[in-house]
Motif scaffolding. Sequence first.
Motif, PDB file in Angstrom:
ATOM      1  N   ALA A 145     -61.756  51.677  64.712  1.00 18.80           N
ATOM      2  CA  ALA A 145     -62.401  50.366  64.880  1.00 18.80           C
ATOM      3  C   ALA A 145     -61.693  49.477  65.901  1.00 18.80           C
ATOM      4  O   ALA A 145     -61.945  48.269  65.955  1.00 18.80           O
ATOM      5  N   LEU A 146     -60.840  50.060  66.719  1.00 13.75           N
ATOM      6  CA  LEU A 146     -59.995  49.262  67.611  1.00 13.75           C
ATOM      7  C   LEU A 146     -60.765  48.281  68.492  1.00 13.75           C
ATOM      8  O   LEU A 146     -60.317  47.148  68.709  1.00 13.75           O
ATOM      9  N   TRP A 147     -61.908  48.690  69.029  1.00 17.96           N
ATOM     10  CA  TRP A 147     -62.626  47.824  69.968  1.00 17.96           C
ATOM     11  C   TRP A 147     -63.306  46.640  69.298  1.00 17.96           C
ATOM     12  O   TRP A 147     -63.653  45.665  69.972  1.00 17.96           O
ATOM     13  N   THR A 148     -63.487  46.698  67.989  1.00 20.65           N
ATOM     14  CA  THR A 148     -64.250  45.640  67.322  1.00 20.65           C
ATOM     15  C   THR A 148     -63.490  44.940  66.203  1.00 20.65           C
ATOM     16  O   THR A 148     -63.992  43.968  65.640  1.00 20.65           O
ATOM     17  N   SER A 149     -62.302  45.406  65.865  1.00 19.76           N
ATOM     18  CA  SER A 149     -61.596  44.811  64.726  1.00 19.76           C
ATOM     19  C   SER A 149     -60.991  43.465  65.098  1.00 19.76           C
ATOM     20  O   SER A 149     -60.717  43.184  66.271  1.00 19.76           O
ATOM     21  N   PRO A 150     -60.774  42.593  64.122  1.00 18.05           N
ATOM     22  CA  PRO A 150     -60.208  41.262  64.396  1.00 18.05           C
ATOM     23  C   PRO A 150     -58.764  41.353  64.872  1.00 18.05           C
ATOM     24  O   PRO A 150     -58.078  42.354  64.627  1.00 18.05           O
ATOM     25  N   THR A 151     -58.330  40.315  65.536  1.00 17.38           N
ATOM     26  CA  THR A 151     -56.979  40.291  66.091  1.00 17.38           C
ATOM     27  C   THR A 151     -56.162  39.153  65.488  1.00 17.38           C
ATOM     28  O   THR A 151     -56.693  38.248  64.850  1.00 17.38           O
ATOM     29  N   MET A 152     -54.856  39.226  65.719  1.00 14.04           N
ATOM     30  CA  MET A 152     -53.961  38.124  65.389  1.00 14.04           C
ATOM     31  C   MET A 152     -52.829  38.135  66.411  1.00 14.04           C
ATOM     32  O   MET A 152     -52.629  39.144  67.098  1.00 14.04           O
ATOM     33  N   PRO A 153     -52.105  37.028  66.576  1.00 14.54           N
ATOM     34  CA  PRO A 153     -51.055  36.979  67.586  1.00 14.54           C
ATOM     35  C   PRO A 153     -50.019  38.088  67.374  1.00 14.54           C
ATOM     36  O   PRO A 153     -49.656  38.411  66.236  1.00 14.54           O
ATOM     37  N   ALA A 154     -49.542  38.658  68.468  1.00 15.92           N
ATOM     38  CA  ALA A 154     -48.602  39.777  68.389  1.00 15.92           C
ATOM     39  C   ALA A 154     -47.410  39.467  67.509  1.00 15.92           C
ATOM     40  O   ALA A 154     -46.945  40.320  66.742  1.00 15.92           O
ATOM     41  N   LEU A 155     -46.899  38.251  67.600  1.00 18.94           N
ATOM     42  CA  LEU A 155     -45.698  37.898  66.856  1.00 18.94           C
ATOM     43  C   LEU A 155     -45.926  37.953  65.349  1.00 18.94           C
ATOM     44  O   LEU A 155     -44.971  38.057  64.574  1.00 18.94           O
ATOM     45  N   HIS A 156     -47.179  37.876  64.923  1.00 22.08           N
ATOM     46  CA  HIS A 156     -47.499  37.933  63.500  1.00 22.08           C
ATOM     47  C   HIS A 156     -48.154  39.255  63.101  1.00 22.08           C
ATOM     48  O   HIS A 156     -48.239  39.565  61.916  1.00 22.08           O
ATOM     49  N   ARG A 157     -48.612  40.025  64.088  1.00 18.96           N
ATOM     50  CA  ARG A 157     -49.243  41.306  63.783  1.00 18.96           C
ATOM     51  C   ARG A 157     -48.224  42.342  63.332  1.00 18.96           C
ATOM     52  O   ARG A 157     -48.435  43.086  62.381  1.00 18.96           O
ATOM     53  N   TYR A 158     -47.094  42.401  64.006  1.00 22.43           N
ATOM     54  CA  TYR A 158     -46.129  43.469  63.741  1.00 22.43           C
ATOM     55  C   TYR A 158     -45.238  43.121  62.548  1.00 22.43           C
ATOM     56  O   TYR A 158     -44.892  41.957  62.332  1.00 22.43           O
ATOM     57  N   THR A 159     -44.878  44.146  61.800  1.00 23.45           N
ATOM     58  CA  THR A 159     -44.080  43.959  60.587  1.00 23.45           C
ATOM     59  C   THR A 159     -42.910  44.934  60.590  1.00 23.45           C
ATOM     60  O   THR A 159     -42.826  45.836  61.413  1.00 23.45           O
ATOM     61  N   GLY A 160     -42.008  44.735  59.652  1.00 20.85           N
ATOM     62  CA  GLY A 160     -40.848  45.608  59.541  1.00 20.85           C
ATOM     63  C   GLY A 160     -39.580  44.799  59.385  1.00 20.85           C
ATOM     64  O   GLY A 160     -39.602  43.559  59.302  1.00 20.85           O
ATOM     65  N   VAL A 161     -38.454  45.501  59.340  1.00 19.16           N
ATOM     66  CA  VAL A 161     -37.166  44.864  59.057  1.00 19.16           C
ATOM     67  C   VAL A 161     -36.819  43.810  60.101  1.00 19.16           C
ATOM     68  O   VAL A 161     -36.389  42.698  59.768  1.00 19.16           O
ATOM     69  N   LEU A 162     -37.010  44.127  61.387  1.00 19.23           N
ATOM     70  CA  LEU A 162     -36.680  43.164  62.435  1.00 19.23           C
ATOM     71  C   LEU A 162     -37.539  41.913  62.305  1.00 19.23           C
ATOM     72  O   LEU A 162     -37.032  40.786  62.407  1.00 19.23           O
ATOM     73  N   TYR A 163     -38.827  42.104  62.069  1.00 23.07           N
ATOM     74  CA  TYR A 163     -39.730  40.948  61.993  1.00 23.07           C
ATOM     75  C   TYR A 163     -39.488  40.124  60.732  1.00 23.07           C
ATOM     76  O   TYR A 163     -39.695  38.906  60.741  1.00 23.07           O
ATOM     77  N   ASP A 164     -39.039  40.775  59.668  1.00 22.92           N
ATOM     78  CA  ASP A 164     -38.672  40.028  58.461  1.00 22.92           C
ATOM     79  C   ASP A 164     -37.504  39.093  58.762  1.00 22.92           C
ATOM     80  O   ASP A 164     -37.482  37.939  58.328  1.00 22.92           O
ATOM     81  N   ALA A 165     -36.507  39.601  59.504  1.00 24.21           N
ATOM     82  CA  ALA A 165     -35.342  38.776  59.835  1.00 24.21           C
ATOM     83  C   ALA A 165     -35.697  37.698  60.848  1.00 24.21           C
ATOM     84  O   ALA A 165     -35.174  36.582  60.788  1.00 24.21           O
ATOM     85  N   LEU A 166     -36.587  38.003  61.765  1.00 21.77           N
ATOM     86  CA  LEU A 166     -37.050  36.994  62.725  1.00 21.77           C
ATOM     87  C   LEU A 166     -37.804  35.876  62.016  1.00 21.77           C
ATOM     88  O   LEU A 166     -37.648  34.692  62.355  1.00 21.77           O
ATOM     89  N   ASP A 167     -38.639  36.240  61.043  1.00 23.25           N
ATOM     90  CA  ASP A 167     -39.374  35.284  60.206  1.00 23.25           C
ATOM     91  C   ASP A 167     -40.090  34.235  61.052  1.00 23.25           C
ATOM     92  O   ASP A 167     -39.930  33.026  60.857  1.00 23.25           O
ATOM     93  N   ALA A 168     -40.890  34.712  61.986  1.00 24.33           N
ATOM     94  CA  ALA A 168     -41.573  33.810  62.916  1.00 24.33           C
ATOM     95  C   ALA A 168     -42.487  32.824  62.201  1.00 24.33           C
ATOM     96  O   ALA A 168     -42.686  31.699  62.672  1.00 24.33           O
ATOM     97  N   GLY A 169     -43.040  33.216  61.056  1.00 23.84           N
ATOM     98  CA  GLY A 169     -43.956  32.342  60.345  1.00 23.84           C
ATOM     99  C   GLY A 169     -43.321  31.068  59.825  1.00 23.84           C
ATOM    100  O   GLY A 169     -44.026  30.096  59.535  1.00 23.84           O
ATOM    101  N   SER A 170     -41.994  31.069  59.697  1.00 22.06           N
ATOM    102  CA  SER A 170     -41.314  29.873  59.183  1.00 22.06           C
ATOM    103  C   SER A 170     -40.924  28.896  60.288  1.00 22.06           C
ATOM    104  O   SER A 170     -40.443  27.797  59.999  1.00 22.06           O
ATOM    105  N   LEU A 171     -41.112  29.279  61.547  1.00 23.48           N
ATOM    106  CA  LEU A 171     -40.713  28.408  62.654  1.00 23.48           C
ATOM    107  C   LEU A 171     -41.698  27.257  62.810  1.00 23.48           C
ATOM    108  O   LEU A 171     -42.902  27.420  62.650  1.00 23.48           O
ATOM    109  N   ARG A 172     -41.176  26.108  63.153  1.00 24.31           N
ATOM    110  CA  ARG A 172     -41.995  24.914  63.310  1.00 24.31           C
ATOM    111  C   ARG A 172     -41.602  24.156  64.573  1.00 24.31           C
ATOM    112  O   ARG A 172     -40.496  24.297  65.086  1.00 24.31           O
ATOM    113  N   GLY A 173     -42.525  23.342  65.044  1.00 21.37           N
ATOM    114  CA  GLY A 173     -42.227  22.397  66.120  1.00 21.37           C
ATOM    115  C   GLY A 173     -41.700  23.044  67.383  1.00 21.37           C
ATOM    116  O   GLY A 173     -42.202  24.065  67.852  1.00 21.37           O
TER     117      GLY A 173
END
Length: 216
Positions: free
Chosen positions: A38-66
């Motif tokens: 379904a790649l051509w038609t599936s919904p998207t989200m920003p790259a910084l929030h799409r990818y998951t794993g140990v590195l992204y958990d430590a980055l915790d981009a969702g908690s960043l503000r301002g």
Amino acid sequence: MRKELVDELVELAADPAASRSALGLSAAQDAEIARNAALWTSPTMPALHRYTGVLYDALDAGSLRGAGAARARERLAVGSALFGLLRADDPVPAYRLSAGSALPSGGTLASRWKPVLEPELGAVAATDLVVDLRSGSYASLGRVPGAVTVTVLAERPDGSRSVVSHFNKAHKGRLARVLATTRAEPRDAAGVAAIARRAGMRVERKADALEIVLPA
């Protein structure tokens, strides 16, 4: 290149057995194959929030503000087997493809991406400092000349050291967060090391390579 790879994944998804073999999946992971279909038609989200794993958990981009969040979006880029390199806000669908995957069309992903990516990465590195936190397989998709590289080492009581494997991603994620949000603008490896030390990390520098040292 992106279009070619997406088309290949969509076509491959029509053959679940071939998909499992190429992507290293089990039958229990067939939902991943359906995502590729379904790649051509599936919904998207920003790259910084799409990818998951140990590195992204430590980055915790969702908690960043301002201002911190704005700096992170400007500074961070994500290496991708399917898209090569992405800016933090680039829209990305869900998919399954890793840098080590072997597509039926032949050739490694590194051999296909390097001629495309390396000129672009070289142009960036000519004007901006790059801290390359990618794992080996993703770094092989396109090398960055003059980039600051980072290794995570465990130090034993006798002073001997060994490379940290799995949890190196957590410490690289922590460093990414520090560098993404700092108001400082480092120009070289020494500047990166200074920022990391101010954040409480033990860092040693060897030319353009940094070592994060942890107690074993």
